[in-house]
Design a protein around this motif. Structure first.
Motif, mmCIF file in Angstrom:
data_model
loop_
_atom_site.group_PDB
_atom_site.id
_atom_site.type_symbol
_atom_site.label_atom_id
_atom_site.label_comp_id
_atom_site.label_asym_id
_atom_site.label_seq_id
_atom_site.Cartn_x
_atom_site.Cartn_y
_atom_site.Cartn_z
ATOM 1 N N ALA A 182 2.484 0.230 0.948
ATOM 2 C CA ALA A 182 1.433 1.171 1.313
ATOM 3 C C ALA A 182 2.004 2.205 2.265
ATOM 4 C CB ALA A 182 0.252 0.450 1.971
ATOM 5 N N PRO A 292 2.608 -2.739 -6.995
ATOM 6 C CA PRO A 292 1.565 -1.769 -6.673
ATOM 7 C C PRO A 292 1.890 -0.906 -5.452
ATOM 8 C CG PRO A 292 0.918 -3.909 -5.888
ATOM 9 C CD PRO A 292 2.197 -4.119 -6.654
ATOM 10 N N LEU A 294 -0.062 1.890 -2.652
ATOM 11 C CA LEU A 294 -1.265 2.483 -2.088
ATOM 12 C C LEU A 294 -0.850 3.614 -1.156
ATOM 13 C CD1 LEU A 294 -4.297 2.614 -1.355
ATOM 14 C CD2 LEU A 294 -3.860 0.801 0.343
ATOM 15 N N ILE A 296 -2.188 6.545 1.373
ATOM 16 C CA ILE A 296 -3.360 6.912 2.162
ATOM 17 C C ILE A 296 -3.042 8.199 2.922
ATOM 18 C CG2 ILE A 296 -4.943 6.196 3.990
ATOM 19 C CD1 ILE A 296 -4.106 3.275 3.323
ATOM 20 N N LYS A 318 -1.077 2.203 -9.135
ATOM 21 C CA LYS A 318 -0.999 3.075 -7.968
ATOM 22 C C LYS A 318 -2.397 3.497 -7.573
ATOM 23 C CE LYS A 318 -0.288 7.087 -11.010
ATOM 24 N NZ LYS A 318 0.583 8.237 -11.348
ATOM 25 N N GLU A 319 -2.539 3.842 -6.304
ATOM 26 C CA GLU A 319 -3.828 4.296 -5.793
ATOM 27 C C GLU A 319 -3.587 5.342 -4.722
ATOM 28 O OE1 GLU A 319 -7.657 2.651 -3.180
ATOM 29 O OE2 GLU A 319 -6.272 1.221 -4.106
ATOM 30 N N MET A 321 -5.681 7.135 -1.760
ATOM 31 C CA MET A 321 -6.909 7.060 -0.972
ATOM 32 C C MET A 321 -6.910 8.207 0.030
ATOM 33 S SD MET A 321 -8.296 3.842 1.301
ATOM 34 C CE MET A 321 -9.975 3.805 1.911
ATOM 35 N N ARG A 342 -9.113 -1.804 3.883
ATOM 36 C CA ARG A 342 -8.547 -1.569 2.554
ATOM 37 C C ARG A 342 -7.098 -2.043 2.501
ATOM 38 N NH1 ARG A 342 -7.703 -2.614 -1.705
ATOM 39 N NH2 ARG A 342 -6.923 -1.238 -3.355
ATOM 40 N N LEU A 343 -6.340 -1.803 3.576
ATOM 41 C CA LEU A 343 -4.960 -2.291 3.614
ATOM 42 C C LEU A 343 -4.927 -3.811 3.496
ATOM 43 C CD1 LEU A 343 -3.495 0.025 6.396
ATOM 44 C CD2 LEU A 343 -2.638 -0.125 4.049
ATOM 45 N N PHE A 346 -5.746 -4.755 -0.056
ATOM 46 C CA PHE A 346 -4.641 -4.410 -0.955
ATOM 47 C C PHE A 346 -3.545 -5.470 -0.901
ATOM 48 C CE2 PHE A 346 -0.437 -2.310 -1.268
ATOM 49 C CZ PHE A 346 -0.488 -1.864 -2.586
#
Length: 352
Positions: A182, A292, A294, A296, A318-319, A321, A342-343, A346
């Motif tokens: 992340a 994955p 993330l 942010i 992948k995301e 945010m 959210r972290l 995840f």
């Protein structure tokens, strides 16, 4: 001025481009040493539910790195673990430590570490960065976590903040031991140094920057020590640049000042960008998959485009945010804005 009203020349100096660009313990590799009893020296309050100790470990180049290890006081191992670093020019007592302690409160063994050449970590000269060595620093932290008796080495993730977010992605692309990554307020330091903010550096400016830094090497060699580019101003008198004011509010005030932080004090060396300008670190970002990612970023961050472009280049899963109303520095320390829930979700999902 850029589209957000940012003076590129001033910002290049802060990110390590400098004036030239736009005008501890000796140990065998793999061994770790704990340092207990140290006074609390962070920019954030100490949690009563966390056990903390200072630790040291070595990277693949033999540089001794200093870290703060945070463990939940009420724990039964083996624990999932996180290696955390950033922002670029910060130290572990600032944002990275806040992230590490907060994630430890959520059940993770978390280490915030100083990259090579800054803070309490080793390496000479001081106040320099390297896209290669600082990428390696993340993997060295994974080495340390994987040997810790209370860590499940098959459940290790990484969090990178600001400029070390780009290094984190680079590390995970190569280091297949890491199960998830992340980032917050990501910068690609190789891109911004090579091309300028918003990729606006002209070929002529790039040539001049490299020419100036190349000649600066003679000056540094003659002096026997590298010249420093200088960092943030000591006051905001006459400063109307919103991004400089934003950084000042973190690094130069009690909110985030730390005496060992590059950004709080001297700034980087003038020649610091040389190793970044020909080495794009996100070339293989698609090879993080199938693990994955993330990303942010703040809606109002001048750096948002780095996360957007990294997201576009990465493969699934992948995301991205985007935090409404947040700027770049809000994600350093504003606990009511940083999406820690959210972290935690995840990493709980992907370090299961």
């Amino acid at each position: 001025m850029t589209k957000t009203g940012i003076d590129r020349r001033a910002l290049m100096q802060l990110t390590g481009m400098g004036l030239a660009a736009l005008t501890t313990v000796s140990m065998a590799p793999g061994r770790a040493v704990a340092q207990s009893g140290a006074a609390w020296d962070k920019t954030f309050p100490q949690s009563e539910t966390i056990d903390h100790e200072k630790v040291s470990f070595t990277n693949r180049y033999g540089i001794t790195l200093s870290g703060d290890l945070y463990l939940p006081s009420d724990r039964s191992g083996p624990l999932p673990a996180l290696a955390i670093a950033g922002p670029f020019g910060a130290v572990k007592e600032q944002s990275a430590g806040l992230y590490a302690q907060t994630m430890a409160e959520r059940g993770y063994a978390s280490i915030a570490f100083d990259p090579s050449f800054v803070g309490e970590s080793g390496g000479m000269p001081r106040q320099v960065a390297s896209p290669d060595i600082n990428t390696e620093d993340f993997s060295a932290a994974v080495d340390y976590l994987g040997l810790h008796p209370e860590v499940d080495r098959e459940r290790i993730g990484i969090i990178g903040i600001c400029g070390f977010a780009g290094m984190a992605l680079n590390a995970v692309a190569a280091d297949k031991r890491v199960k998830a990554v992340a980032t917050t307020s990501m910068y690609d330091m190789t891109r911004v140094m090579a091309r300028g903010y918003d990729d606006a550096m002209t070929p002529e400016q790039r040539t001049q920057a490299l020419t100036d830094m190349s000649r600066q090497r003679w000056t540094d060699a003659e002096a026997g020590t590298p010249a420093l580019a200088g960092g943030l101003p000591e006051t905001l008198d006459g400063v109307d640049n919103p991004v400089i004011r934003m950084y000042f509010d973190y690094y130069k005030t009690p909110r985030g000042f730390h005496e060992r932080s590059v950004n709080s004090t001297t700034g980087w060396t003038v020649t610091n960008p040389l190793s970044f300008m020909n080495m794009p670190i996100l070339t293989y970002i698609d090879q993080i998959s199938p693990r994955p990612m993330l990303l942010i970023a703040g809606e109002n961050a001048h750096s948002l485009y780095f996360s957007e472009d990294a997201f576009a280049a990465a493969a699934e899963p992948k995301e991205l945010m985007v935090i409404p109303g947040a700027d770049h520095v809000d994600l350093y320390d504003q606990t009511d804005i940083i999406p820690f829930d959210r972290l935690a979700e995840f990493f709980a999902s992907h370090l299961a």
